[in-house]
Every structure is written in C-alpha cells, then in structure tokens.
Design an enzyme around this catalytic site. Structure first.
Site, PDB file in Angstrom:
ATOM      1  N   PRO A  21      -8.834  -7.778  -9.518  1.00 44.85           N
ATOM      2  CA  PRO A  21      -8.503  -7.612  -8.114  1.00 44.85           C
ATOM      3  C   PRO A  21      -9.612  -6.701  -7.210  1.00 44.85           C
ATOM      4  O   PRO A  21      -9.946  -5.396  -7.885  1.00 44.85           O
ATOM      5  CB  PRO A  21      -7.133  -6.657  -8.226  1.00 44.85           C
ATOM      6  CG  PRO A  21      -7.096  -6.105  -9.724  1.00 44.85           C
ATOM      7  CD  PRO A  21      -7.970  -6.932 -10.513  1.00 44.85           C
ATOM      8  N   GLN A  76      -0.873  -8.005  -7.180  1.00 46.37           N
ATOM      9  CA  GLN A  76      -0.753  -6.698  -7.562  1.00 46.37           C
ATOM     10  C   GLN A  76      -0.334  -6.105  -6.248  1.00 46.37           C
ATOM     11  O   GLN A  76      -0.554  -5.888  -5.169  1.00 46.37           O
ATOM     12  CB  GLN A  76      -2.367  -6.206  -7.606  1.00 46.37           C
ATOM     13  CG  GLN A  76      -2.231  -4.673  -8.235  1.00 46.37           C
ATOM     14  CD  GLN A  76      -3.492  -4.148  -8.594  1.00 46.37           C
ATOM     15  OE1 GLN A  76      -4.105  -4.103  -7.478  1.00 46.37           O
ATOM     16  NE2 GLN A  76      -3.953  -3.879  -9.573  1.00 46.37           N
ATOM     17  N   CYS A 106      -5.902   2.869  -8.319  1.00 41.88           N
ATOM     18  CA  CYS A 106      -6.972   2.979  -6.885  1.00 41.88           C
ATOM     19  C   CYS A 106      -7.155   4.626  -6.834  1.00 41.88           C
ATOM     20  O   CYS A 106      -6.190   5.631  -6.893  1.00 41.88           O
ATOM     21  CB  CYS A 106      -6.109   2.502  -5.706  1.00 41.88           C
ATOM     22  SG  CYS A 106      -7.392   2.708  -4.230  1.00 41.88           S
ATOM     23  N   LYS A 144      -2.125  -2.053 -14.361  1.00 38.81           N
ATOM     24  CA  LYS A 144      -3.442  -1.763 -14.225  1.00 38.81           C
ATOM     25  C   LYS A 144      -3.853  -0.281 -14.294  1.00 38.81           C
ATOM     26  O   LYS A 144      -3.467   0.327 -13.226  1.00 38.81           O
ATOM     27  CB  LYS A 144      -4.273  -2.769 -13.446  1.00 38.81           C
ATOM     28  CG  LYS A 144      -5.784  -2.353 -13.558  1.00 38.81           C
ATOM     29  CD  LYS A 144      -6.575  -3.762 -12.512  1.00 38.81           C
ATOM     30  CE  LYS A 144      -8.119  -3.234 -12.547  1.00 38.81           C
ATOM     31  NZ  LYS A 144      -8.414  -2.366 -11.683  1.00 38.81           N
ATOM     32  N   ASN A 205     -11.859  -3.740 -19.342  1.00 34.47           N
ATOM     33  CA  ASN A 205     -12.151  -3.744 -18.016  1.00 34.47           C
ATOM     34  C   ASN A 205     -13.394  -2.526 -17.790  1.00 34.47           C
ATOM     35  O   ASN A 205     -12.981  -1.388 -18.277  1.00 34.47           O
ATOM     36  CB  ASN A 205     -11.298  -3.587 -16.898  1.00 34.47           C
ATOM     37  CG  ASN A 205     -11.952  -3.586 -15.412  1.00 34.47           C
ATOM     38  OD1 ASN A 205     -11.353  -2.758 -14.803  1.00 34.47           O
ATOM     39  ND2 ASN A 205     -12.689  -4.287 -14.971  1.00 34.47           N
ATOM     40  N   GLY A 229     -15.124  -7.205 -12.617  1.00 32.84           N
ATOM     41  CA  GLY A 229     -14.894  -6.880 -10.927  1.00 32.84           C
ATOM     42  C   GLY A 229     -15.979  -7.198 -10.237  1.00 32.84           C
ATOM     43  O   GLY A 229     -16.603  -8.147  -9.885  1.00 32.84           O
ATOM     44  N   ARG A 230     -17.019  -6.171 -10.382  1.00 28.88           N
ATOM     45  CA  ARG A 230     -18.164  -6.034  -9.409  1.00 28.88           C
ATOM     46  C   ARG A 230     -19.207  -7.091  -9.946  1.00 28.88           C
ATOM     47  O   ARG A 230     -20.023  -7.565  -8.760  1.00 28.88           O
ATOM     48  CB  ARG A 230     -18.818  -4.852  -9.531  1.00 28.88           C
ATOM     49  CG  ARG A 230     -18.128  -3.623  -8.830  1.00 28.88           C
ATOM     50  CD  ARG A 230     -18.250  -2.374  -9.059  1.00 28.88           C
ATOM     51  NE  ARG A 230     -18.236  -1.951 -10.465  1.00 28.88           N
ATOM     52  CZ  ARG A 230     -18.716  -0.818 -11.058  1.00 28.88           C
ATOM     53  NH1 ARG A 230     -19.322   0.081 -10.290  1.00 28.88           N
ATOM     54  NH2 ARG A 230     -18.217  -0.666 -12.278  1.00 28.88           N
TER      55      ARG A 230
END
Ligand SMILES: Cc1cc2nc3c(=O)[nH]c(=O)nc-3n(C[C@H](O)[C@H](O)[C@H](O)COP(=O)(O)O)c2cc1C
Length: 333
Positions: A21, A76, A106, A144, A205, A229-230
């Site tokens: 995400p 999420q 986050c 996560k 991850n 992700g990136r």
C-alpha cells in the site's frame, strides 16, 4: 517455485507477490494497471482513516473504491480507537473486500498520534485493537508492521506472536523502525526472526528492487510472500519479471515500445476514469517512469509543462511517435 502461492485462509494469492500500500500512489487506476501487467497476486488500498470512514468523509470513500478485476483486494485501515476501528472493519467487510489489514507502520507525525507505528509503543492497547477487529469481521484479518519505534524498542516478534494469538491471519513486516523513516537498510534478519516465532504466513517487505533481491529475501528469511513498494512505480514490470525469474533464472527488460505502451495505457486510464488530480498523477508518474526512456528528460519536460491531462496524452504520443520512428543507435564498443 519460489513464492508460487500464498493462501490466507480461503484467499489464494498467486503468485505470492503483493503490491505494497502506498498513499497517493496505489489508487484504483494504478492497482488495475499493475494487475494488467501480470505477476501480482494481491493488491491493497492505500491506508484509510477509520475516523474518516466513520464520518463518511469523501476522501475515505474515494480511497475505498475498487472494481471486480482488482480481486483479491485488501483494504488497509488505520486508527487508535478499538471500537472505531472495529466499526470501520465492519464497513470494509460490507463493502465486499476480500481481506482487511491494519496499518502499524506509518511513521508520519500526524498519524503516529492516532495509530500507525505509534501503536507499536502501546502493546496492551494494540492487543485490544486486534481482538476488537477480529471479533467484528469474518474476512481474513492481516496486519502490516514496522520493526518497532526505535532501535531500542524492536518489538516485531512479540507483536507478531500477540497478533497470531488474537486471530490475525498473516503479518507483513517492513523491518525499519519508525525513527528510521526510509533511511538505512531494511533489516531482513528481523523478518527471519518473526518467521521463526509464528505459524501464520509472514510477508517480507523492504528494499526489494529486482527479482534477485526477492530471491535473496526468500533465502535469508524463509518468508511466505514478497511485498513490493517503491520499485513498483519505477518498474511496474517487476512482478512479471519475478515470475519469469523464478521459472527460468532470467528475466527480460522492456523495450522502448513496451515503455510507450505502458505509460500511454496508464495515462489513458487516468483520463478515461476522470480521476481527480489526474494531471498531478501523470506528472508524478512521468518523473519516475521516464528514466529508462531515450531522451527521457525531454519527455519529462513535455509532461511537466502540459496544461491538461489530454494535452499530456497528446505530448506522450508525439514524443514516442518521433522516437520510435528512429531506431535505437547501435551500442558502440
Ligand atoms: C509514498 C509512500 C506511501 C506509503 N503509504 C503507505 C500506506 O498507506 N500504508 C502502509 O502500510 N505503508 C505505506 N508505505 C510503506 C510501503 O508500503 C512499504 O512498506 C515501504 O515502502 C517499504 O517497502 P519498499 O522498500 O518495497 O518500498 C508507503 C511508502 C511510500 C514510499
């Protein structure tokens, strides 16, 4: 085969490659675009505030929009109030999502005060949240996490055990601390430690940029799935490349014409869907995506100075029509 399939209860994730995400990036158009390229077994919404959901805030509703072709799909959520999170989780189930995920990673200041990685410092509250969400829904529930708040407070393994005890069915680990933000390297040894501590699937991850990275992550941690992700917005083919690599030991790089097709189809989808902020997304995407393109700086300039989404499309067409009519110069020795 490595990462061939992950099952989270009845949900089959095949291959076990997951799009991470990413707020501002993984909207419905980007997710469909990644799925269409192949090799991605699960996609997730960007994180959605449970408080916003309860207020029926428009932004939250937009973040939760998805289409059937996106399945299986995880929503999420984040927040810190156990009852509100449980209520939001019920709403997610009612919206038909296949899975629900809780964000415990986050690092943003605004978010840690009301959830995200801030909850990694309050395990009793976190346990209450796990229990309330678990009791509120029947769909699979995943979490996560980051590794902890700081190097002195690494809590990944105890949090994973607690999650498993509360009925959480899979855990994704991004092994950086909150204090670390995105600096330094992801500590894959922490993923291995989590894997050794629980029976539920562990999703690895962090810093996977190429198919060989994914193989190394698998070999070093024994994780059950890889989350990217990136690398996805700069190389949206990475999921397909991983599949190819795990089957044959090699993978191909896209040709210039493939890059054109890719950028054009993503932009056309944004225009077609009338996405709010489409032109901003096009400009953002151009800055990531044009790096492998011959004369990419010129294309970036063209996109950045366009006034409308339609104009971006026209400029991309024109750029590639020119470039594709001149074959790539042969490499010099
Ligand atoms: C722009 C951006 C937005 C992100 N938004 C979220 C988010 O909404 N929820 C979440 O759990 N993680 C979020 N993350 C973290 C990623 O999901 C992932 O854990 C992190 O980027 C490490 O993986 P990578 O090295 O493959 O990028 C975000 C990361 C980035 C770069």
């Amino acid at each position: 085969m490595v990462f061939e399939e992950l099952k989270i209860r009845h949900v089959s994730i095949r291959p076990a490659h997951i799009l991470a995400p990413m707020a501002g990036i993984t909207d419905t158009v980007f997710r469909r675009f990644i799925k269409q390229l192949g090799g991605c077994g699960l996609i997730m919404t960007e994180f959605v505030s449970s408080e916003g959901m309860l207020r029926h805030n428009l932004k939250s509703q937009r973040y939760l929009y998805y289409t059937e072709e996106e399945r299986p799909i995880t929503a999420q959520i984040f927040g810190a109030d156990p009852d509100h999170l449980a209520e939001a989780a019920r709403m997610i189930e009612d919206l038909g999502f296949d899975l629900i995920d809780l964000n415990l990673g986050c690092p943003a200041k605004k978010v840690v005060k009301c959830g995200g990685s801030g909850l990694l410092r309050d395990l009793p509250l976190l346990q209450q949240i796990f229990r309330k969400i678990r009791a509120a829904v029947t769909i699979p529930f995943t979490v996560k996490i980051r590794s902890g708040w700081s190097d002195e407070e690494i809590v990944a393994a105890p949090v994973a055990r607690m999650a498993e005890d509360c009925g959480v069915e899979a855990i994704a680990v991004h092994p950086r601390t909150r204090m670390q933000g995105y600096s330094g390297r992801a500590r894959w040894d922490i993923i291995a430690e989590v894997k050794a501590n629980v029976r539920i699937p562990v999703i690895g991850n962090g810093d996977v940029m190429t198919p060989p990275d994914a193989e190394a992550l698998h070999d070093q941690t024994g994780c059950d799935a890889v989350m990217i992700g990136r690398a996805a917005p700069t190389n949206p083919w990475i999921f397909r490349q991983m599949m190819e690599y795990f089957r044959s030991g090699t993978y191909s790089e896209p040709a210039e014409a493939d890059r054109y097709e890719l950028i054009r189809s993503y932009y056309a989808m944004l225009v077609q869907e009338n996405m709010p902020g489409a032109i901003g997304k096009m400009k953002q995407f151009a800055s990531w995506f044009t790096h492998g393109v011959r004369n990419g700086a010129e294309l970036r300039r063209q996109v950045q100075s366009a006034q409308s989404a339609r104009e971006v499309l026209d400029r991309v067409d024109e750029f590639f029509t020119n470039i594709l009519s001149f074959p790539c110069p042969a490499p010099t020795a």
